[in-house]
Motif scaffolding. Sequence first.
Motif, PDB file in Angstrom:
ATOM      1  N   LYS A  56       0.837  -1.209   0.000  1.00 17.87           N
ATOM      2  CA  LYS A  56       0.000   0.000   0.000  1.00 17.87           C
ATOM      3  C   LYS A  56       0.867   1.252   0.000  1.00 17.87           C
TER       4      LYS A  56
ATOM      5  N   GLU B  79      -6.613   1.393  -3.448  1.00 14.94           N
ATOM      6  CA  GLU B  79      -6.002   0.596  -2.373  1.00 14.94           C
ATOM      7  C   GLU B  79      -6.963   0.371  -1.214  1.00 14.94           C
ATOM      8  N   ASP B  80      -7.990   1.200  -1.113  1.00 19.22           N
ATOM      9  CA  ASP B  80      -8.913   1.127   0.014  1.00 19.22           C
ATOM     10  C   ASP B  80     -10.158   0.377  -0.304  1.00 19.22           C
TER      11      ASP B  80
ATOM     12  N   LYS C  48      -4.701   5.941  -5.623  1.00 16.74           N
ATOM     13  CA  LYS C  48      -4.618   5.695  -4.180  1.00 16.74           C
ATOM     14  C   LYS C  48      -5.931   5.152  -3.643  1.00 16.74           C
TER      15      LYS C  48
END
Length: 149
Positions: free
Chosen positions: A83, A148-149, A145
Amino acid sequence: MTSSNRIALSSDHAAIELRKAVAAHIEAQGWEVVDIGPQTPESTHYPEHGAAAARLVASGECLLGIVLCGTGQGIMMAANKVKGIRCGVCADTFSARMIRAHNDANMLSIGARVVGEGLALDIVDAFLNAGFEGGRHATRVDMIKALED
């Protein structure tokens, strides 16, 4: 806390000699190299080396990372599983500049069986000397980004 002049450097067995040349090249430019790659030519596993270097970057112990394997592909894939890492494999200087300028890449991957030492050092320089342009590219990096969540 990120050390602004530290670079994580690693490889598998296929790229030991090129990794050493990269280390000497960037140390001569004032970078502190954190070399965690193998020292002997026995077969090693590139996912372990890619992930270990990526963890140093993701944790902030190193500002950037450079990883190498035979093609640069496998070690890049492993690094990108950590991550916070945006690693691109490059075999030319234009791509190396663009992964920093447009993708805010924090790691570079090079294939030791793909490019020679001279070109590899030019690729490293292009990567290290480029800066993130922000603007419309920041929106896209934020989208990466969010994945990644």
